[in-house]
Design an enzyme around this catalytic site. Structure first.
Site, PDB file in Angstrom:
ATOM      1  N   ARG A  83      37.829  41.344  63.396  1.00  0.00           N
ATOM      2  CA  ARG A  83      37.683  39.972  62.890  1.00  0.00           C
ATOM      3  C   ARG A  83      37.289  39.109  64.078  1.00  0.00           C
ATOM      4  NH1 ARG A  83      41.421  36.511  58.768  1.00  0.00           N
ATOM      5  NH2 ARG A  83      40.414  38.040  57.438  1.00  0.00           N
ATOM      6  N   HIS A  95      32.249  38.235  54.781  1.00  0.00           N
ATOM      7  CA  HIS A  95      33.601  38.788  54.591  1.00  0.00           C
ATOM      8  C   HIS A  95      33.507  39.923  53.557  1.00  0.00           C
ATOM      9  CE1 HIS A  95      37.789  39.180  54.845  1.00  0.00           C
ATOM     10  NE2 HIS A  95      38.200  38.052  54.316  1.00  0.00           N
ATOM     11  N   GLN A 151      36.551  41.473  51.547  1.00  0.00           N
ATOM     12  CA  GLN A 151      37.052  40.599  50.490  1.00  0.00           C
ATOM     13  C   GLN A 151      36.277  40.848  49.191  1.00  0.00           C
ATOM     14  OE1 GLN A 151      39.700  38.225  50.699  1.00  0.00           O
ATOM     15  NE2 GLN A 151      39.411  38.325  48.491  1.00  0.00           N
ATOM     16  N   ASP A 166      37.218  28.669  47.611  1.00  0.00           N
ATOM     17  CA  ASP A 166      37.769  29.018  48.927  1.00  0.00           C
ATOM     18  C   ASP A 166      38.048  27.713  49.662  1.00  0.00           C
ATOM     19  OD1 ASP A 166      38.556  30.415  51.191  1.00  0.00           O
ATOM     20  OD2 ASP A 166      36.511  30.884  51.853  1.00  0.00           O
ATOM     21  N   CYS A 198      40.322  33.742  47.644  1.00  0.00           N
ATOM     22  CA  CYS A 198      40.569  34.814  48.623  1.00  0.00           C
ATOM     23  C   CYS A 198      41.860  34.591  49.403  1.00  0.00           C
ATOM     24  CB  CYS A 198      39.390  34.931  49.567  1.00  0.00           C
ATOM     25  SG  CYS A 198      39.024  33.383  50.396  1.00  0.00           S
ATOM     26  N   ARG A 217      42.989  44.150  48.201  1.00  0.00           N
ATOM     27  CA  ARG A 217      42.478  44.337  49.561  1.00  0.00           C
ATOM     28  C   ARG A 217      42.896  45.718  50.073  1.00  0.00           C
ATOM     29  NH1 ARG A 217      41.065  39.966  52.589  1.00  0.00           N
ATOM     30  NH2 ARG A 217      40.211  41.661  53.865  1.00  0.00           N
TER      31      ARG A 217
HETATM   32  N1   CP Z   1      41.513  36.562  52.519  1.00  0.00           N
HETATM   33  C1   CP Z   1      41.761  36.887  53.796  1.00  0.00           C
HETATM   34  O1   CP Z   1      40.905  37.423  54.496  1.00  0.00           O
HETATM   35  O2   CP Z   1      43.046  36.645  54.190  1.00  0.00           O
HETATM   36  P1   CP Z   1      43.514  36.650  55.720  1.00  0.00           P
HETATM   37  O3   CP Z   1      42.740  35.610  56.456  1.00  0.00           O
HETATM   38  O4   CP Z   1      44.992  36.361  55.686  1.00  0.00           O
HETATM   39  O5   CP Z   1      43.273  38.025  56.288  1.00  0.00           O
END
Ligand code: CP
Length: 320
Positions: free
Chosen positions: A111, A139, A142, A235, A275, A303
């Site tokens: 990330r 992402h 997701q 989001d 998300c 997830r």
């Molecule tokens: N939706 C998502 O990626 O959650 P986090 O940022 O907690 O990993």
């Protein structure tokens, strides 16, 4: 259980999958979800035996980090949690971090901020499988969970021809959602304020991978975008790294809040998706978030199953 091998070594974008990869990943995710109750007797319990997967997170995470850790463990692999002080590109060149890690581990879940940095990392280490756990631009993990959730809620095999609306910032989550929808034959309506719309390049990408007549339509008003759709997705208005813009964004995005009026304009029984993390009173009202049509915690659960399927497709050599 037969596991299909992914077309590419990395998953930096939904576009690294072709439509068959994505369909296979969703089917495999549903299977590993069903098998989870078997615990150590699940057919995939040793699929990553002897394999190491490093996690490198330059931004905060609850869902992505937790579900990747559990996924690797439940597939019989080993987690190597790297500290944020590795800081891609700060302490040493990105390529050097990658070329070190490929001597020790089989995969890295990253990330970070820039998709370009992630691409440079993946290109620097030919033996290493790299997974995008969120960048500023995309992402993709997701999106796997989102479409697994829609498959479950809207019925297996019925996603083609369905329509979902995304209301809000044309951000990384919207981009991966649109990529996956196009491949799966799902129509998407996106409503965003001017200057916060999906990048034109994403619209072009979605058009180029669209199957089964999937259409992407852009709207200026939330209420127009949601008319008759099967699900409404939103989001946060202020993503990680945009905190300085939060006040401006609250003002600009206010007409794009998903509230009861917006949900009433959607199709009968339309699902609400997010998300997470969510900001009640901003992009969604508390009533909608807590309503019976809200599937946000299904998305969060999925997830785990989606990422297990992804790791199997990228990393597993044999599955009992
Ligand atoms: N939706 C998502 O990626 O959650 P986090 O940022 O907690 O990993």
């Amino acid at each position: 259980m037969p596991t299909t091998v992914a077309r590419k070594k990395d998953f930096l974008s939904v576009l690294d999958f072709d439509a068959a990869d994505l369909e296979n990943c969703l089917a495999l995710a549903a299977q590993v979800k069903a098998d989870r109750s078997l615990g150590r007797h699940a057919p995939t319990a040793d699929a990553l035996d002897g394999r190491h997967v490093a996690l490198l997170f330059d931004k905060p995470s609850l869902r992505t980090r937790t579900t990747f850790e559990i996924a690797v463990r439940e597939l019989g692999g080993h987690i190597v949690p790297l500290q944020p002080d590795v800081a891609l590109g700060c302490r040493e060149p990105v390529a050097d971090v990658a070329r070190n890690l490929e001597r020790w581990v089989d995969g890295v879940v990253i990330r970070t901020f820039s998709q370009k940095v992630l691409q440079e990392f993946a290109a620097s280490a030919r033996r290493l499988h790299v997974v995008n756990a969120l960048t500023d631009e995309e992402h993709p993990c997701q999106a796997i969970a989102d479409f697994l959730t829609l498959r479950e809620r809207l019925g297996l095999g019925t996603l083609r021809g369905r329509t979902i609306a995304y209301v809000g910032d044309g951000n990384n989550v919207a981009t991966s959602l649109v990529h996956a929808a196009a491949m799966l034959g799902v129509h998407v309506h996106v409503a965003s304020p001017e200057s916060y719309q999906l990048p034109h390049s994403v619209v072009q990408q979605a058009t180029s991978v669209a199957r089964h007549g999937a259409r992407l339509r852009l709207f200026n008003e939330a209420i127009d975008a949601v008319a008759g759709v099967d699900a409404v997705y939103t989001d946060t208005w202020t993503s990680m790294g945009q905190e300085a813009e939060a006040d401006v964004r609250r003002r600009v995005f206010a007409p794009f809040q998903v509230n009861e009026d917006v949900m009433a304009a959607a199709g009968p029984g339309a699902l609400f998706m997010h998300c997470l993390p969510a900001h009640r009173g901003e992009e969604v009202t508390s009533d909608v978030f807590e309503s019976d049509v809200s599937v946000v915690f299904d998305q969060a659960e999925n997830r785990l199953h989606g990422q297990k399927a992804l790791l199997l497709m990228l990393l597993a050599t044999t599955v009992a």
